[in-house]
Motif scaffolding. Structure first.
Motif, PDB file in Angstrom:
ATOM      1  N   ARG A  23      68.390   3.701 -15.223  1.00 45.61           N
ATOM      2  CA  ARG A  23      69.201   4.336 -16.266  1.00 45.61           C
ATOM      3  C   ARG A  23      69.973   5.509 -15.662  1.00 45.61           C
ATOM      4  N   SER A  24      71.164   5.717 -16.179  1.00 48.94           N
ATOM      5  CA  SER A  24      71.970   6.839 -15.730  1.00 48.94           C
ATOM      6  C   SER A  24      72.650   7.437 -16.959  1.00 48.94           C
ATOM      7  N   CYS A  25      73.338   8.572 -16.775  1.00 51.42           N
ATOM      8  CA  CYS A  25      73.854   9.293 -17.944  1.00 51.42           C
ATOM      9  C   CYS A  25      75.047   8.591 -18.572  1.00 51.42           C
ATOM     10  N   GLY A  26      75.808   7.839 -17.769  1.00 51.95           N
ATOM     11  CA  GLY A  26      76.939   7.094 -18.295  1.00 51.95           C
ATOM     12  C   GLY A  26      78.262   7.835 -18.319  1.00 51.95           C
ATOM     13  N   SER A  27      78.242   9.169 -18.144  1.00 56.61           N
ATOM     14  CA  SER A  27      79.509   9.887 -18.293  1.00 56.61           C
ATOM     15  C   SER A  27      79.803  10.887 -17.173  1.00 56.61           C
ATOM     16  N   CYS A  28      78.935  10.990 -16.170  1.00 62.64           N
ATOM     17  CA  CYS A  28      79.231  11.909 -15.060  1.00 62.64           C
ATOM     18  C   CYS A  28      80.251  11.249 -14.122  1.00 62.64           C
ATOM     19  N   ARG A  29      80.671  11.972 -13.120  1.00 61.33           N
ATOM     20  CA  ARG A  29      81.690  11.448 -12.195  1.00 61.33           C
ATOM     21  C   ARG A  29      81.215  10.174 -11.512  1.00 61.33           C
ATOM     22  N   MET A  30      79.940  10.125 -11.099  1.00 63.17           N
ATOM     23  CA  MET A  30      79.455   8.947 -10.391  1.00 63.17           C
ATOM     24  C   MET A  30      79.333   7.749 -11.339  1.00 63.17           C
ATOM     25  N   CYS A  31      78.839   7.998 -12.541  1.00 60.14           N
ATOM     26  CA  CYS A  31      78.739   6.901 -13.512  1.00 60.14           C
ATOM     27  C   CYS A  31      80.126   6.354 -13.843  1.00 60.14           C
ATOM     28  N   ARG A  32      81.078   7.274 -14.062  1.00 59.76           N
ATOM     29  CA  ARG A  32      82.430   6.828 -14.411  1.00 59.76           C
ATOM     30  C   ARG A  32      83.119   6.148 -13.244  1.00 59.76           C
ATOM     31  N   ASP A  63      73.974   6.598  -8.197  1.00 60.11           N
ATOM     32  CA  ASP A  63      74.188   7.928  -7.632  1.00 60.11           C
ATOM     33  C   ASP A  63      74.288   8.999  -8.710  1.00 60.11           C
ATOM     34  N   CYS A  64      73.987   8.654  -9.966  1.00 64.64           N
ATOM     35  CA  CYS A  64      74.013   9.622 -11.060  1.00 64.64           C
ATOM     36  C   CYS A  64      72.953  10.700 -10.821  1.00 64.64           C
ATOM     37  N   PRO A  65      73.311  11.985 -10.981  1.00 66.75           N
ATOM     38  CA  PRO A  65      72.303  13.051 -10.810  1.00 66.75           C
ATOM     39  C   PRO A  65      71.149  12.931 -11.813  1.00 66.75           C
ATOM     40  N   GLN A  66      71.365  12.215 -12.923  1.00 69.68           N
ATOM     41  CA  GLN A  66      70.323  12.062 -13.945  1.00 69.68           C
ATOM     42  C   GLN A  66      69.537  10.764 -13.783  1.00 69.68           C
TER      43      GLN A  66
HETATM   44 ZN   LIG Z   1      75.801   9.858 -14.592  1.00 72.41          ZN
END
Ligand SMILES: [Zn+2]
Length: 376
Positions: free
Chosen positions: A99-108, A114-117
């Motif tokens: 799972r990742s945050c979906g809206s950080c730079r890496m997710c986008r 590579d999401c920090p979350q």
């Molecule tokens: Zn993210």
């Protein structure tokens, strides 16, 4: 069906209990999956004893309690959210727990790993918010998950075999980074374990020409070699000490004196740094290593050796849903042969016994699976 049984942990260091709770409703972009099998990783017993909390007390990576664990669920889609277009109830799936945050730079940017979350649903991770949003692990009769997490399973891939996809996918993503394929040689450090055996089966599927493996248990190594005696060779390592290293000499002899093109390190928790260094020294000039193993000790790496020999060393964690689809396709086509796995399936009601008994296994051949449909 409005309620279900889930194995829940109410306190670290205590057994899980079977609790009756509500079946969740999927949000618009989520699905509800009825779990048919959930892979159990040997490390789970250590995690629920609060290993991380005792190692690094300030590290908040464990889910809020009571928690439902279970990293590798497979099952059947029971319900889909209103915005889910291409997945339908009744489809057989593996649920990628990444799972990742979906809206950080890496997710986008399409790089959710590579999401920090980054967080594992049903295990642990970097975001308490994500763990609250997706609180259902596979040790539960139903789970919700994003539709983007689903790997569709071909009819001829069993739920039990696919419940091993966490290890397969971890190895697969690492081996794709190495460019494993025809004409290539690969050294699997720790080939007899849960991760190493998956790497060997994948290397066969991916067309690697020469597959070399290390391990400590000679009987286990013989079983690995027997998978494909013409392409796999194994080396029983003793403790390091003698120079020159006989492992390095053996790999060079097997590769016309060059050394191997790639190393995937699959060593278990507790393995010493020296065991990983020996494998790195088996690389040819320009060779690359990817670490997916669990060595915690600091490596004594000589940067000058790394530079002059053009050695690459990279870490890798988990795999994308797209890589999962590729593995499912290989398994469906039969190029990835999963028949070597020995499924040890237990009902959900035996989860504590399973976790206590995981040291009793035939290395990576044993596939620990919980069937949450059985609670007798
Ligand atoms: Zn993210």
């Amino acid at each position: 069906m409005t309620t279900m049984i889930a194995a829940r942990l109410h306190a670290y260091g205590s057994p899980m209990t079977l609790d009756r709770i509500d079946v969740p409703e999927p949000r618009p972009t989520d699905v509800l999956v009825e779990v048919k099998a959930c892979g159990v990783v040997p490390n789970l017993a250590r995690v629920i004893s609060n290993f991380f909390g005792t190692q690094v007390p300030d590290l908040k990576i464990m889910p809020p309690l009571p928690a439902i664990f279970g990293l590798d669920p497979t099952g059947v889609v029971a319900k889909v959210g209103g915005q889910v277009r291409a997945i339908r109830p009744g489809e057989r799936v593996y649920v990628n727990p990444a799972r990742s945050c979906g809206s950080c730079r890496m997710c986008r940017s399409g790089q959710p790993l590579d999401c920090p979350q980054f967080t594992f649903q049903g295990y642990f991770g970097r975001s308490q918010d994500i763990m609250r949003d997706y609180p259902y692990g596979g040790l539960s009769q139903f789970i919700t998950a994003p539709a983007t997490a689903l790997v569709r399973l071909p009819d001829n891939v069993s739920f039990e075999a696919a419940a091993r996809f966490g290890y397969f996918g971890t190895a697969y993503a690492a081996m794709r980074k190495l460019g494993v394929g025809p004409g290539q040689s690969l050294l699997i450090n720790g080939v007899g374990g849960q991760l190493g055996l998956c790497a060997a089966l994948l290397a066969l599927a991916m067309g690697a020409t020469k597959i070399l493996g290390t391990g400590r248990n000679a009987a286990l190594l013989n079983r690995v070699k027997a998978l494909a005696p013409g392409r796999i060779d194994t080396f029983a390592v003793a403790d390091a000490g003698s120079q020159p290293d006989p492992l390095v000499a053996w790999t060079k002899a097997a590769t016309d004196g060059y050394g191997v093109d790639g190393v995937i390190d699959c060593l278990p928790p507790g393995a010493p740094a020296s065991a990983m260094m020996r494998a790195l020294h088996c690389l040819r000039r320009g060779g690359r290593a990817v670490n997916v193993g669990a060595v915690i000790e600091t490596l004594p790496i000589n940067a000058f050796w790394l530079m002059t020999n053009r050695i690459g060393l990279q870490g890798s964690v988990w795999f994308s849903t797209g890589k999962g689809e590729e593995m499912a396709a290989m398994a469906g086509a039969g190029t990835l042969d999963l028949s070597a796995l020995e499924h040890r399936v237990s009902p959900l009601s035996k989860v504590n016994e399973v976790l206590a008994g995981m040291d009793d296994r035939n290395g990576g051949f044993t596939n620990f699976v919980i069937d949450p449909t059985r609670v007798e």
